[in-house]
Design a protein around this motif. Structure first.
Motif, PDB file in Angstrom:
ATOM      1  N   TRP A  65       0.844  -1.190   0.000  1.00 60.83           N
ATOM      2  CA  TRP A  65       0.000   0.000   0.000  1.00 60.83           C
ATOM      3  C   TRP A  65       0.877   1.237   0.000  1.00 60.83           C
ATOM      4  CZ3 TRP A  65      -4.937  -0.332  -1.115  1.00 60.83           C
ATOM      5  CH2 TRP A  65      -5.563  -1.566  -0.945  1.00 60.83           C
ATOM      6  N   HIS A  66       0.782   2.024  -1.073  1.00 61.69           N
ATOM      7  CA  HIS A  66       1.580   3.233  -1.221  1.00 61.69           C
ATOM      8  C   HIS A  66       0.856   4.485  -0.738  1.00 61.69           C
ATOM      9  CE1 HIS A  66       5.019   1.602  -3.481  1.00 61.69           C
ATOM     10  NE2 HIS A  66       4.137   0.662  -3.795  1.00 61.69           N
ATOM     11  N   TRP A  67      -0.475   4.423  -0.726  1.00 60.00           N
ATOM     12  CA  TRP A  67      -1.243   5.611  -0.313  1.00 60.00           C
ATOM     13  C   TRP A  67      -2.644   5.164   0.018  1.00 60.00           C
ATOM     14  CZ3 TRP A  67      -2.468  10.224  -4.061  1.00 60.00           C
ATOM     15  CH2 TRP A  67      -2.577  11.423  -3.342  1.00 60.00           C
ATOM     16  N   ASN A  68      -3.178   5.704   1.082  1.00 63.13           N
ATOM     17  CA  ASN A  68      -4.531   5.396   1.511  1.00 63.13           C
ATOM     18  C   ASN A  68      -5.080   6.648   2.178  1.00 63.13           C
ATOM     19  OD1 ASN A  68      -6.816   3.859   2.165  1.00 63.13           O
ATOM     20  ND2 ASN A  68      -5.554   2.073   2.666  1.00 63.13           N
ATOM     21  N   VAL A  69      -6.027   7.318   1.521  1.00 62.70           N
ATOM     22  CA  VAL A  69      -6.609   8.557   2.028  1.00 62.70           C
ATOM     23  C   VAL A  69      -8.112   8.373   2.119  1.00 62.70           C
ATOM     24  CG1 VAL A  69      -6.787  11.062   1.710  1.00 62.70           C
ATOM     25  CG2 VAL A  69      -4.863   9.817   0.692  1.00 62.70           C
ATOM     26  N   VAL A  70      -8.687   8.720   3.258  1.00 65.67           N
ATOM     27  CA  VAL A  70     -10.138   8.619   3.444  1.00 65.67           C
ATOM     28  C   VAL A  70     -10.692   9.979   3.867  1.00 65.67           C
ATOM     29  CG1 VAL A  70     -10.029   6.161   4.027  1.00 65.67           C
ATOM     30  CG2 VAL A  70      -9.938   7.863   5.863  1.00 65.67           C
ATOM     31  N   ASN A  71     -12.009  10.070   3.864  1.00 66.56           N
ATOM     32  CA  ASN A  71     -12.737  11.253   4.347  1.00 66.56           C
ATOM     33  C   ASN A  71     -12.474  12.506   3.513  1.00 66.56           C
ATOM     34  OD1 ASN A  71     -13.609   9.473   6.297  1.00 66.56           O
ATOM     35  ND2 ASN A  71     -12.190  10.214   7.844  1.00 66.56           N
ATOM     36  N   ILE A  72     -12.300  12.317   2.214  1.00 62.67           N
ATOM     37  CA  ILE A  72     -12.192  13.450   1.296  1.00 62.67           C
ATOM     38  C   ILE A  72     -13.621  13.922   1.015  1.00 62.67           C
ATOM     39  CG2 ILE A  72     -11.453  14.216  -0.991  1.00 62.67           C
ATOM     40  CD1 ILE A  72      -9.412  11.839  -0.913  1.00 62.67           C
ATOM     41  N   PRO A  73     -13.929  15.192   1.287  1.00 61.59           N
ATOM     42  CA  PRO A  73     -15.305  15.668   1.087  1.00 61.59           C
ATOM     43  C   PRO A  73     -15.807  15.463  -0.338  1.00 61.59           C
ATOM     44  CG  PRO A  73     -13.999  17.287   2.301  1.00 61.59           C
ATOM     45  CD  PRO A  73     -13.044  16.231   1.804  1.00 61.59           C
ATOM     46  N   ALA A  74     -17.108  15.261  -0.468  1.00 59.98           N
ATOM     47  CA  ALA A  74     -17.735  15.012  -1.773  1.00 59.98           C
ATOM     48  C   ALA A  74     -17.615  16.211  -2.707  1.00 59.98           C
ATOM     49  CB  ALA A  74     -19.199  14.641  -1.595  1.00 59.98           C
ATOM     50  N   THR A  75     -17.338  17.391  -2.169  1.00 56.76           N
ATOM     51  CA  THR A  75     -17.196  18.585  -3.005  1.00 56.76           C
ATOM     52  C   THR A  75     -15.838  18.647  -3.699  1.00 56.76           C
ATOM     53  OG1 THR A  75     -16.428  19.805  -1.070  1.00 56.76           O
ATOM     54  CG2 THR A  75     -18.786  19.962  -1.611  1.00 56.76           C
ATOM     55  N   VAL A  76     -14.896  17.816  -3.271  1.00 53.73           N
ATOM     56  CA  VAL A  76     -13.545  17.806  -3.841  1.00 53.73           C
ATOM     57  C   VAL A  76     -13.519  16.923  -5.084  1.00 53.73           C
ATOM     58  CG1 VAL A  76     -11.142  17.125  -3.423  1.00 53.73           C
ATOM     59  CG2 VAL A  76     -12.464  18.253  -1.612  1.00 53.73           C
ATOM     60  N   GLN A  77     -12.882  17.394  -6.155  1.00 55.56           N
ATOM     61  CA  GLN A  77     -12.743  16.599  -7.366  1.00 55.56           C
ATOM     62  C   GLN A  77     -11.321  16.610  -7.903  1.00 55.56           C
ATOM     63  OE1 GLN A  77     -15.828  17.915 -10.102  1.00 55.56           O
ATOM     64  NE2 GLN A  77     -17.223  16.454  -9.190  1.00 55.56           N
ATOM     65  N   GLU A  78     -10.372  17.115  -7.079  1.00 59.51           N
ATOM     66  CA  GLU A  78      -8.983  17.135  -7.520  1.00 59.51           C
ATOM     67  C   GLU A  78      -8.054  17.162  -6.321  1.00 59.51           C
ATOM     68  OE1 GLU A  78      -5.918  19.541 -10.452  1.00 59.51           O
ATOM     69  OE2 GLU A  78      -7.657  20.616  -9.680  1.00 59.51           O
ATOM     70  N   ILE A  79      -6.943  16.455  -6.465  1.00 60.56           N
ATOM     71  CA  ILE A  79      -5.830  16.514  -5.525  1.00 60.56           C
ATOM     72  C   ILE A  79      -4.656  17.109  -6.308  1.00 60.56           C
ATOM     73  CG2 ILE A  79      -4.252  15.190  -4.063  1.00 60.56           C
ATOM     74  CD1 ILE A  79      -7.164  15.163  -3.053  1.00 60.56           C
ATOM     75  N   LYS A  80      -4.092  18.168  -5.788  1.00 57.25           N
ATOM     76  CA  LYS A  80      -2.976  18.850  -6.461  1.00 57.25           C
ATOM     77  C   LYS A  80      -1.703  18.011  -6.373  1.00 57.25           C
ATOM     78  CE  LYS A  80      -5.290  22.718  -7.195  1.00 57.25           C
ATOM     79  NZ  LYS A  80      -5.749  23.077  -8.485  1.00 57.25           N
ATOM     80  N   PRO A  81      -0.758  18.195  -7.302  1.00 55.16           N
ATOM     81  CA  PRO A  81       0.501  17.455  -7.236  1.00 55.16           C
ATOM     82  C   PRO A  81       1.258  17.788  -5.950  1.00 55.16           C
ATOM     83  CG  PRO A  81       0.588  19.143  -8.960  1.00 55.16           C
ATOM     84  CD  PRO A  81      -0.797  19.119  -8.432  1.00 55.16           C
ATOM     85  N   GLY A  82       1.805  16.763  -5.311  1.00 56.64           N
ATOM     86  CA  GLY A  82       2.576  16.951  -4.091  1.00 56.64           C
ATOM     87  C   GLY A  82       1.756  17.273  -2.859  1.00 56.64           C
ATOM     88  N   ALA A  83       0.441  17.191  -2.936  1.00 58.38           N
ATOM     89  CA  ALA A  83      -0.426  17.581  -1.814  1.00 58.38           C
ATOM     90  C   ALA A  83      -0.131  16.809  -0.536  1.00 58.38           C
ATOM     91  CB  ALA A  83      -1.896  17.409  -2.196  1.00 58.38           C
ATOM     92  N   SER A  84       0.250  15.556  -0.659  1.00 59.40           N
ATOM     93  CA  SER A  84       0.494  14.739   0.529  1.00 59.40           C
ATOM     94  C   SER A  84       1.661  15.254   1.355  1.00 59.40           C
ATOM     95  CB  SER A  84       0.742  13.282   0.125  1.00 59.40           C
ATOM     96  OG  SER A  84       0.980  12.487   1.261  1.00 59.40           O
ATOM     97  N   THR A  85       2.717  15.707   0.694  1.00 57.73           N
ATOM     98  CA  THR A  85       3.909  16.137   1.429  1.00 57.73           C
ATOM     99  C   THR A  85       3.944  17.635   1.709  1.00 57.73           C
ATOM    100  OG1 THR A  85       5.108  16.289  -0.669  1.00 57.73           O
ATOM    101  CG2 THR A  85       5.358  14.251   0.595  1.00 57.73           C
ATOM    102  N   THR A  86       3.034  18.399   1.121  1.00 58.97           N
ATOM    103  CA  THR A  86       3.048  19.844   1.322  1.00 58.97           C
ATOM    104  C   THR A  86       1.944  20.326   2.249  1.00 58.97           C
ATOM    105  OG1 THR A  86       1.652  20.232  -0.616  1.00 58.97           O
ATOM    106  CG2 THR A  86       4.057  20.253  -0.965  1.00 58.97           C
TER     107      THR A  86
END
Length: 182
Positions: free
Chosen positions: A86-107
């Motif tokens: 498992w390289h990444w596991n993200v939960v509870n992202i609001p339904a209004t979100v439709q994009e994750i920006k590059p590098g968001a995890s580390t920034t």
């Protein structure tokens, strides 16, 4: 003739007003493409790998009706562990979100409320690709549309527990499978 026109009109109205189908749910990325080699930005920095360990840009559309939140998983089924990696596991992202920006995890730019589970490197957040030398591995990035607002997981939840809860609440998924070898 009138009967056929009425039937055609009713079918058209039902099609237009129908909820999104699973095949309408799509995932795209500026960082990777289906079947293509991952770029150094998504490669781990460690274990003999010299990447930048940045989470990829992801965007999605066409989520199924009833979606209340999203989860993202990145999984290597080819890792020589007996259970994949498992390289990444993200939960509870609001339904209004439709994009994750590059590098968001580390920034620190993940959406408000999102919870990143410890990856199999042992740290919360994204952990890039790093297969054994000479092996080509698949990396399956999946966005899960969930029918609940929030998964109630402990802070130290295992990937197996997170996967179980995601699977139990998934309305639909959208995927990109990239590859990497060194």
């Amino acid at each position: 003739m009138f009967r056929i026109s009425l039937l055609a009109s009713l079918l058209l109205a039902a099609t237009v007003s129908a909820p999104a189908r699973a095949e309408d749910f799509r995932l795209s990325s500026t960082a990777m493409a289906e079947g293509a080699q991952l770029k150094p930005a998504q490669v781990f920095a460690g274990f003999g790998c010299t990447g930048q360990n940045q989470s990829p840009q992801l965007s999605w559309s066409g989520a199924p009706a009833g979606t209340k939140s999203f989860a993202i998983t990145a999984y290597d089924p080819d890792a020589p562990t007996g259970s994949g990696w498992w390289h990444w596991n993200v939960v509870n992202i609001p339904a209004t979100v439709q994009e994750i920006k590059p590098g968001a995890s580390t920034t620190g730019a993940m959406p408000a409320g999102a919870l990143e589970i410890n990856n199999d490197y042992g740290v919360a957040g994204f952990g890039g690709a790093c297969p054994p030398p000479g092996e080509v591995h698949r990396y399956i990035f999946t966005v899960h549309a969930l029918g609940v607002d929030k998964l109630d997981l402990p802070a130290n939840a295992s990937n197996a527990l997170a996967g179980f809860m995601i699977g139990a609440n998934t309305l639909g998924t959208a995927k990109i499978t990239a590859v990497y070898n060194r």
